[in-house]
Scaffold this motif. Sequence first.
Motif, PDB file in Angstrom:
ATOM      1  N   UNK A   1     -11.219   7.314   1.672  1.00  7.74           N
ATOM      2  CA  UNK A   1     -12.071   8.096   0.789  1.00  7.74           C
ATOM      3  C   UNK A   1     -13.403   7.392   0.588  1.00  7.74           C
TER       4      UNK A   1
ATOM      5  N   UNK B   1       6.197  11.688   2.826  1.00  6.15           N
ATOM      6  CA  UNK B   1       4.969  11.366   3.532  1.00  6.15           C
ATOM      7  C   UNK B   1       3.779  11.620   2.623  1.00  6.15           C
ATOM      8  N   UNK B   2       3.512  10.648   1.781  1.00  4.62           N
ATOM      9  CA  UNK B   2       2.439  10.839   0.815  1.00  4.62           C
ATOM     10  C   UNK B   2       2.771   9.974  -0.389  1.00  4.62           C
ATOM     11  N   UNK B   3       1.851   9.806  -1.322  1.00  2.00           N
ATOM     12  CA  UNK B   3       2.170   8.999  -2.507  1.00  2.00           C
ATOM     13  C   UNK B   3       3.415   9.568  -3.165  1.00  2.00           C
TER      14      UNK B   3
ATOM     15  N   UNK C   1      -0.127   8.877   7.747  1.00  2.00           N
ATOM     16  CA  UNK C   1      -0.740   8.162   6.630  1.00  2.00           C
ATOM     17  C   UNK C   1      -1.786   9.076   5.997  1.00  2.00           C
ATOM     18  N   UNK C   2      -1.416   9.781   4.946  1.00  2.00           N
ATOM     19  CA  UNK C   2      -2.384  10.657   4.295  1.00  2.00           C
ATOM     20  C   UNK C   2      -3.550   9.849   3.732  1.00  2.00           C
TER      21      UNK C   2
ATOM     22  N   UNK D   1      -6.148   7.675   2.091  1.00  2.00           N
ATOM     23  CA  UNK D   1      -6.014   6.740   0.985  1.00  2.00           C
ATOM     24  C   UNK D   1      -7.397   6.345   0.464  1.00  2.00           C
ATOM     25  N   UNK D   2      -7.402   5.423  -0.472  1.00  2.00           N
ATOM     26  CA  UNK D   2      -8.644   5.106  -1.158  1.00  2.00           C
ATOM     27  C   UNK D   2      -9.682   4.518  -0.203  1.00  2.00           C
TER      28      UNK D   2
ATOM     29  N   UNK E   1       2.272  -2.425   6.828  1.00  2.00           N
ATOM     30  CA  UNK E   1       2.527  -1.679   8.050  1.00  2.00           C
ATOM     31  C   UNK E   1       1.943  -2.443   9.234  1.00  2.00           C
TER      32      UNK E   1
ATOM     33  N   UNK F   1       0.833  -1.199   0.000  1.00  2.00           N
ATOM     34  CA  UNK F   1       0.000   0.000   0.000  1.00  2.00           C
ATOM     35  C   UNK F   1       0.869   1.251   0.000  1.00  2.00           C
ATOM     36  N   UNK F   2       0.254   2.380  -0.354  1.00  3.30           N
ATOM     37  CA  UNK F   2       1.012   3.624  -0.260  1.00  3.30           C
ATOM     38  C   UNK F   2       1.427   3.863   1.179  1.00  3.30           C
ATOM     39  N   UNK F   3       2.619   4.390   1.302  1.00  2.00           N
ATOM     40  CA  UNK F   3       3.071   4.894   2.594  1.00  2.00           C
ATOM     41  C   UNK F   3       3.328   3.847   3.664  1.00  2.00           C
ATOM     42  N   UNK F   4       3.579   2.606   3.275  1.00  2.00           N
ATOM     43  CA  UNK F   4       3.863   1.626   4.328  1.00  2.00           C
ATOM     44  C   UNK F   4       5.359   1.543   4.616  1.00  2.00           C
TER      45      UNK F   4
ATOM     46  N   UNK G   1      -3.605   1.607  -3.764  1.00  2.00           N
ATOM     47  CA  UNK G   1      -4.546   2.093  -2.761  1.00  2.00           C
ATOM     48  C   UNK G   1      -4.491   3.587  -2.539  1.00  2.00           C
ATOM     49  N   UNK G   2      -3.803   4.304  -3.463  1.00  2.00           N
ATOM     50  CA  UNK G   2      -3.829   5.760  -3.314  1.00  2.00           C
ATOM     51  C   UNK G   2      -5.221   6.257  -3.686  1.00  2.00           C
ATOM     52  N   UNK G   3      -5.658   7.350  -3.097  1.00  2.00           N
ATOM     53  CA  UNK G   3      -7.048   7.760  -3.286  1.00  2.00           C
ATOM     54  C   UNK G   3      -7.287   8.296  -4.694  1.00  2.00           C
TER      55      UNK G   3
END
Lengths: 339, 627
Positions: B195, A83-85, B188-189, B191-192, A197, A61-64, A166-168
């Motif tokens: 959202x 800290x972010x994608x 952890x900004x 995420x999907x 994580x 996942x992003x940010x793990x 899994x980034x938004x």
Amino acid sequence: MRHDELRRLVDECLMFLQESAHYQSDLRFKDVLAAAREPVAAIRHRLERAVTHYTVAVVGLTNVGKSTLLNALLGDRLAPERNGPCTALPIEFAYGETIQVTAESEAGFRPRRSGPLRMTEVREILETFVNNASADGSNRVCRIVVHLPHALLQYGLALVDTPGFGAPQENGAPHPHECVLLGYLKQQVSQVFWVTLGEQGIGRREADFHQEHLAAVCDDVVVTGCEDWDEQDRRRYKRRFASLFEHRIPQFHFVSGQEQHGQLSLQERIRQLARPSDRLAAAQSALQELLVDLGEWARIEAEERNCARVELWRPDSWRRLVALGSVLDVRANLIQSMG
Amino acid sequence: MDMTGIQQRLADCVWSEELQQLIAERDVAAADQIRRAREDYQSERFVLTVLGKAKRGKSTLVNALLGRHDDQLAPIDKLPASNALSRFVYATNPTTRVFFRPKDAFSAAVVQAISADRIREYVTEELNSGNHKQVEFVEVAQPFVGFDPHLVLIDTPGGGSIHDYHDELLHAVIPQSDAVLFLVTARMPLDQDELELLQQVRAADVRKIIFAINKIDQTSPADLEAASDHNAALLSRAGIEVQAMHAISALRAFEGNLAQSGLEPLLAEIGGLIQRGKSAILRQRFRSRTRELAAGIWRGLRAELELRGASAAEREQQRQALVASKNRLATERTAIERRFLARWAQAVDQFAAGLRHAAANVKSAVVDQITHTSLAGTGRLSKRLSSVINGALENELLAPSQTLELALQVATRDLEVEYPAIMLDPADPLAVHTSDGGKLVKHIGGAVATAATGAGIIAAANSAAAASFAVVTSPSLVGIALTALTGSSGGFLTSTTVPVAIPLWVAAAGPVGWTLAGLGTLTIPFAWAVNRSRTKESLHDQASQHVDRLFESLRSERIPELRRSAEGIVEEFRFQAERRVLDLEQALEASTAVPKTLDEQAQLERLSQRLQELLENEPGDRPHEAR
């Protein structure tokens, strides 16, 4: 076993499974045998590049903490962290006499090269390349390759930092990072370290992604962020999430900054993968385990139907497999597992 | 935690109490109803649900909000812990109760009282893995320090977890929330998963989202800023409105360091929300009920006072008119009621007729999906099966339910309009306006008498339906009847939950919504049963059985109740009409009786005056209160 021998064995297994599946009329059998082909195909895939360019990707996942982990493995802060994608493209670290960074594009486009560089310049260059590539999609960059004279990488091993999934994405379509990741996974990757994580546990998105895309190529789970975990915590974690792994339970590496425990087992793993002979051995044992599992399933089925286990397989396929096994000197094992 | 708005409630209750006292002299039953309306209002609560992915600090925050320094009530762990819902309410006598899932659709929920130190055993993944103890929720009632008596705080399991039943719980609790406190961390900004959770909140029409970034004690200011920017941009792109993005450390608050926890602005926003938010709807409901009761009494009183002034001939005329009204009531009413009952029954019959077909469709849709899953995917499918069934159910039943809903609403509204009116003298209706814009008719005249406030209230109910509040705000006869029927029955999750995909029912919460509400939650025990067996045949069987069970419960329980509720509505209309008649007869009687002394007359005048004053001057809204 030699590389080409193992290849032959794997190919023969694939054929054997396919033919037996056709041979069987029972739907359930067909399903199981078809399903068994997947991990065997994955082993074959690994073998293809086992000698020359064996890519091990860190995926999660992003940010793990994938980039952080990779930097720890390489021993230097090369991959950009944020800290972010962050990582928008796969970044491969492979062996090279001099330090170079190349942005490789799809066929028909020229790569952009930068180097020779000093170690300290790499990270900045990487960030530039990644930012440029994301911003300007016209040159169709599909990955970044960093060549460096790192001991770990000298026998064909390549370590890859990947975009997190899994980034938004507001409109519900998969995030572009995810598309890039999936494309890369399908084509280029031999093996995957799944990074998750620790304190978050494993969520549905991760579990589904693993099931669909990683299960065949993932033997290791790296759990980050467990700075203050003791042995009991680790056991609890494994117990809780073991049910997610249907075929084979992977090896867990709990990585934390202070305690070297997890780091060591991970590095041992990498060292195993660093040498072609070790990779072959790993593939071979994976195949072995699979056949044993299959044999066990067959035994139960045979008991229920009141027949011999051998009768489940298509006769001529089985004979061929056993014959090859003789040649390769694994006949006894084969018959014991599945005959 | 100090909440403003308590003063307003006090003013409301003082108003209600005085009305109750005054009216008790004239009509004990009415006074009692006023008291009950006030008690309902006082105990109605504002539901704030804490949402977020696992390990964002929800339980820590809840502990801090409860003023606790330990995690006995909301257990915390290194791994994701919360496994079930926990409700925290204020009460002077401490109790802790576990509500278990009913065994099937026909049993009542089992409730068990426990000591607070055993909460862990029911709500954590460690001690209740897979929720095998079948806990629906745990309710903890204590005199928490500084906790608003009207607040219900709900702690939830993390979103996006591998467990399907976590999703079901969230799916059920979100539509019941009046507001959501959404927690993310700075490391952890968004995420999907988060959202999608926010989008689920919005889809359930929960308007108020309090947004907080937690764990600032573990993050550098630079990281915090990067996360805030990322979050703000994403929220605005996704069209999700939040009033503020609070930066807090629940841990610091939990450890007693309130000053550096950043919690103050968050508490202020919660307090403001409670005061301005649901309070407004609850108040309106309470005020309408009280007002109508008091107004009825006042009208009778006024009628009596004015009738005294009438001449003998006029009085005779009025008596004739009343008798005529009564006769008309007797003759016309039956036909109108019968027509209404027929229309209602027809609509329900039509819906019920389609059920068998719907059941077959749902079953085949689900079985199809099972058949077309490969063996490898069966494990995953078995975990998702309950949502698959839910989806098929909603698909199949959406259109027929909407038709049914509409038909019932039209029938009821027609009933209200056509119902014979009680009149004394159609001429000269004088009206007085309340602060609410409703109308009180001084002189009982015309059909306006029974339906005047009714018309305004129907309009209000329509606009409320358009605004999609999950409450029946109409205190009209229709509203009262329906509220009585939809009032709490069964468990927490079954009384007012509606499937999120059908917002129509969130608005109306009418008898149809009630009928189909809670069907989704019936699938939770099914999900647990299914996880145990993964072969396809067994899945087929289980799915078919379950669909059968669902539709059987619809057929044998909910539909008959729906039919019966029509009679309840008719009864309500009758009761109201007859009471009006009684009021007027009494008034007429009283006026022809021996004329009271001047003193008594003056007393009645004063009473009438005071009532009118109270009705015209309901405790006002605060100047900054907005909806």
